[in-house]
Write a protein that holds these residues in place. Structure first.
Motif, PDB file in Angstrom:
ATOM      1  N   PRO A  44      31.458  33.367  11.121  1.00  0.00           N
ATOM      2  CA  PRO A  44      30.817  34.678  10.926  1.00  0.00           C
ATOM      3  C   PRO A  44      31.131  35.317   9.574  1.00  0.00           C
ATOM      4  O   PRO A  44      30.251  35.943   8.975  1.00  0.00           O
ATOM      5  CB  PRO A  44      31.371  35.520  12.071  1.00  0.00           C
ATOM      6  CG  PRO A  44      31.698  34.520  13.135  1.00  0.00           C
ATOM      7  CD  PRO A  44      32.162  33.287  12.393  1.00  0.00           C
ATOM      8  N   GLU A  45      32.338  35.130   9.081  1.00  0.00           N
ATOM      9  CA  GLU A  45      32.677  35.724   7.784  1.00  0.00           C
ATOM     10  C   GLU A  45      31.956  35.033   6.624  1.00  0.00           C
ATOM     11  O   GLU A  45      31.971  35.523   5.494  1.00  0.00           O
ATOM     12  CB  GLU A  45      34.195  35.731   7.557  1.00  0.00           C
ATOM     13  CG  GLU A  45      34.842  34.380   7.613  1.00  0.00           C
ATOM     14  CD  GLU A  45      35.309  33.949   9.006  1.00  0.00           C
ATOM     15  OE1 GLU A  45      36.034  32.944   9.063  1.00  0.00           O
ATOM     16  OE2 GLU A  45      34.952  34.573  10.011  1.00  0.00           O
ATOM     17  N   GLN A  46      31.294  33.916   6.889  1.00  0.00           N
ATOM     18  CA  GLN A  46      30.540  33.205   5.861  1.00  0.00           C
ATOM     19  C   GLN A  46      29.029  33.432   5.958  1.00  0.00           C
ATOM     20  O   GLN A  46      28.269  32.914   5.138  1.00  0.00           O
ATOM     21  CB  GLN A  46      30.830  31.701   5.936  1.00  0.00           C
ATOM     22  CG  GLN A  46      32.255  31.343   5.565  1.00  0.00           C
ATOM     23  CD  GLN A  46      32.565  31.748   4.136  1.00  0.00           C
ATOM     24  OE1 GLN A  46      31.810  31.447   3.214  1.00  0.00           O
ATOM     25  NE2 GLN A  46      33.666  32.443   3.944  1.00  0.00           N
ATOM     26  N   PHE A  47      28.572  34.208   6.960  1.00  0.00           N
ATOM     27  CA  PHE A  47      27.131  34.448   7.135  1.00  0.00           C
ATOM     28  C   PHE A  47      26.494  34.986   5.850  1.00  0.00           C
ATOM     29  O   PHE A  47      25.440  34.528   5.433  1.00  0.00           O
ATOM     30  CB  PHE A  47      26.864  35.433   8.277  1.00  0.00           C
ATOM     31  CG  PHE A  47      27.044  34.876   9.679  1.00  0.00           C
ATOM     32  CD1 PHE A  47      27.379  33.552   9.912  1.00  0.00           C
ATOM     33  CD2 PHE A  47      26.887  35.708  10.765  1.00  0.00           C
ATOM     34  CE1 PHE A  47      27.548  33.066  11.202  1.00  0.00           C
ATOM     35  CE2 PHE A  47      27.045  35.243  12.061  1.00  0.00           C
ATOM     36  CZ  PHE A  47      27.377  33.916  12.279  1.00  0.00           C
ATOM     37  N   ALA A  48      27.127  35.968   5.223  1.00  0.00           N
ATOM     38  CA  ALA A  48      26.552  36.596   4.033  1.00  0.00           C
ATOM     39  C   ALA A  48      26.627  35.709   2.795  1.00  0.00           C
ATOM     40  O   ALA A  48      25.869  35.892   1.849  1.00  0.00           O
ATOM     41  CB  ALA A  48      27.237  37.931   3.750  1.00  0.00           C
ATOM     42  N   ALA A  49      27.514  34.726   2.810  1.00  0.00           N
ATOM     43  CA  ALA A  49      27.695  33.845   1.651  1.00  0.00           C
ATOM     44  C   ALA A  49      26.918  32.534   1.779  1.00  0.00           C
ATOM     45  O   ALA A  49      26.869  31.751   0.834  1.00  0.00           O
ATOM     46  CB  ALA A  49      29.177  33.533   1.459  1.00  0.00           C
ATOM     47  N   THR A  50      26.311  32.296   2.926  1.00  0.00           N
ATOM     48  CA  THR A  50      25.613  31.029   3.172  1.00  0.00           C
ATOM     49  C   THR A  50      24.115  31.213   2.965  1.00  0.00           C
ATOM     50  O   THR A  50      23.429  31.829   3.780  1.00  0.00           O
ATOM     51  CB  THR A  50      25.894  30.523   4.599  1.00  0.00           C
ATOM     52  OG1 THR A  50      27.310  30.406   4.781  1.00  0.00           O
ATOM     53  CG2 THR A  50      25.247  29.170   4.839  1.00  0.00           C
ATOM     54  N   THR A  51      23.616  30.681   1.840  1.00  0.00           N
ATOM     55  CA  THR A  51      22.192  30.764   1.520  1.00  0.00           C
ATOM     56  C   THR A  51      21.473  29.566   2.131  1.00  0.00           C
ATOM     57  O   THR A  51      21.956  28.434   2.067  1.00  0.00           O
ATOM     58  CB  THR A  51      21.998  30.769  -0.008  1.00  0.00           C
ATOM     59  OG1 THR A  51      22.729  31.870  -0.563  1.00  0.00           O
ATOM     60  CG2 THR A  51      20.533  30.909  -0.378  1.00  0.00           C
ATOM     61  N   LEU A  52      20.319  29.838   2.699  1.00  0.00           N
ATOM     62  CA  LEU A  52      19.538  28.784   3.343  1.00  0.00           C
ATOM     63  C   LEU A  52      18.692  28.037   2.311  1.00  0.00           C
ATOM     64  O   LEU A  52      18.120  28.651   1.424  1.00  0.00           O
ATOM     65  CB  LEU A  52      18.644  29.392   4.422  1.00  0.00           C
ATOM     66  CG  LEU A  52      19.408  30.104   5.532  1.00  0.00           C
ATOM     67  CD1 LEU A  52      18.448  30.880   6.421  1.00  0.00           C
ATOM     68  CD2 LEU A  52      20.222  29.116   6.349  1.00  0.00           C
ATOM     69  N   ALA A  53      18.631  26.729   2.463  1.00  0.00           N
ATOM     70  CA  ALA A  53      17.834  25.889   1.569  1.00  0.00           C
ATOM     71  C   ALA A  53      16.510  25.536   2.243  1.00  0.00           C
ATOM     72  O   ALA A  53      16.393  25.586   3.475  1.00  0.00           O
ATOM     73  CB  ALA A  53      18.597  24.607   1.239  1.00  0.00           C
TER      74      ALA A  53
END
Length: 67
Positions: A44-53
């Motif tokens: 969850p703490e990576q939701f904002a840092a994970t960009t979808l390809a």
């Protein structure tokens, strides 16, 4: 714009969309969902840092109470 799959359904999103933005756009409470992208669980703490390809396979699993 890019095409992704969310829970088996095609969806078009902006090329800079993060997991957090996708969850928000779908009206889902991020505290009640587990996100998997390309077979990997996203913390969850990576939701904002994970960009979808483009072509990303996203699974969102919601917790449901009951008995």
């Amino acid at each position: 714009m890019i095409d992704i799959m969310v829970n088996g359904t095609p969806r078009t999103v902006a090329a800079t969309t993060t997991v957090a933005q996708l969850i928000e756009a779908m009206g889902v409470n991020a505290a009640t969902v587990v996100a998997e992208v390309a077979g990997a669980i996203i913390a969850p703490e990576q939701f904002a840092a994970t960009t979808l390809a483009a072509g990303a396979q996203v699974e969102l699993v919601r917790f449901v109470g009951g008995g």
